[in-house]
Motif scaffolding. Sequence first.
Motif, PDB file in Angstrom:
ATOM      1  N   LEU A 137      -1.980   0.176  -4.968  1.00 37.99           N
ATOM      2  CA  LEU A 137      -1.416  -1.067  -4.473  1.00 37.99           C
ATOM      3  C   LEU A 137      -0.481  -1.609  -5.541  1.00 37.99           C
ATOM      4  N   VAL A 171      -9.083  -3.206   1.878  1.00 38.80           N
ATOM      5  CA  VAL A 171      -8.113  -2.109   1.905  1.00 38.80           C
ATOM      6  C   VAL A 171      -8.712  -0.963   2.712  1.00 38.80           C
ATOM      7  N   LEU A 211      -4.245  -3.452   5.145  1.00 33.98           N
ATOM      8  CA  LEU A 211      -4.573  -4.500   4.181  1.00 33.98           C
ATOM      9  C   LEU A 211      -4.951  -5.773   4.930  1.00 33.98           C
ATOM     10  N   ALA A 241       0.858  -1.189   0.000  1.00 35.03           N
ATOM     11  CA  ALA A 241       0.000   0.000   0.000  1.00 35.03           C
ATOM     12  C   ALA A 241       0.889   1.232   0.000  1.00 35.03           C
TER      13      ALA A 241
END
Length: 430
Positions: free
Chosen positions: A126, A162, A153, A92
């Motif tokens: 991502l 997410v 996550l 992320a």
Amino acid sequence: MKHLKLFTAIGLVTLLGACGGGSDPDPAQYGANPELPKQERGLMPDMVIAKPAEWGDLVPSVPQGYAIKAIATELNIPRQTLVLPNGDILVAEGRGGNAGKLKPKDVIAGRIKAQGNTKVKSGNRLTLLRDPDGDGNYERSVFAEELNAPYGLALIGNTLFVANQDALVKFDYQDGQVRASAPPVKVADLPSAINHHWTKSLTASADGRFLYVGIGSNSNITERGMVAEADRALVWEIDAQTGAHRPYATGLRNPTALAIEPTTGQLWAVVNERDELGPNLVPDFLTSVREGGFYGWPYSYWGQNVDPRVRPQDPDKVAAAITPDYSLGSHVAALGVDFSTATMGAGFSEGAFVGEHGSWNRNDPVGYKVIFVPFSNGRPSGPPVDFVYGFRGEDGKTRGRPVGVTVDPRGALIVADDLANTIWRVTPAL
């Protein structure tokens, strides 16, 4: 002229921070019974920030018998990672927050702290890393983009969750998938007004029924008033199927990372505590998170130590405050946590890895490393051990700042470094 005055003020504060207090003696602040010194209050805390530098041929240090390697570089602010069942790694990337400054000192401090952070643009995406040959060399691709400062996550079955800074979203996921097949679907809105602490940490319960989201406060110590703190400084429990949510635990100033202890199924968190009470207050901590528990913020810290800056006081809340399990030391800025497995080697097989981003408000900087906290029977059982260190060198330069830490059950620790914009992989040497 305004810019001249601002930079003059920054220079003055930097000078004061460099010359004002000498060294900060370190009290014994690790474990269940940290030494809590007398509160210190002043106009500005001493500020010694990271001095960014390139790694060049250097790498972070690891214990003897372990090896470290950069598996991805030139990312756009990597924060947290997730190892998928097939060994792929999701990263992320992003930076959030939109809180305005309350006082001139906040403007000055913000400008100074920014000098120690990366200057690259927020990724808001991502990235997927894959090692197709198992040789430690990872390929990369974009799994999903146009997100809003993604941070936490979690994977439950074939659903990838997410935590953006403003909402929990989900994607369908199939083993081996390299790119999301459709835009994300919203599961639940997350508190995002002001967003002084914007990161939304995330983990799933052991049975996959619930998600836990850490939501930080909108201030250091209620400077914006209690109305601004509605649904802040807590952990939400969210039904993974319906999105229905409720407060699970409260009084946690900034729960920046969450993980489930594998032998007990207990939820644990690392929490960043309040500032401006001195270089050795208040300890950041690692703690189990009890359902219905209250952990003190804003009224008290480390259990029932009253913070006199809070008005009005609430003695009943203070009396109910739970003392955290394990002090990490003041201002280390813990931003990552994950539990180990036997594949990490005998000395690091049972316990928690913690990523410490590093201090900004001490003359003697602390943090800037990944530590290992040993556990026994589901509880901390000894002093911390430096596991990945050397992010801040003896030359005073900072080449990296660890954030998320994730244990790959195949035998590796994945570390996100948001200053060098690098993902590091630590493995037992063969």
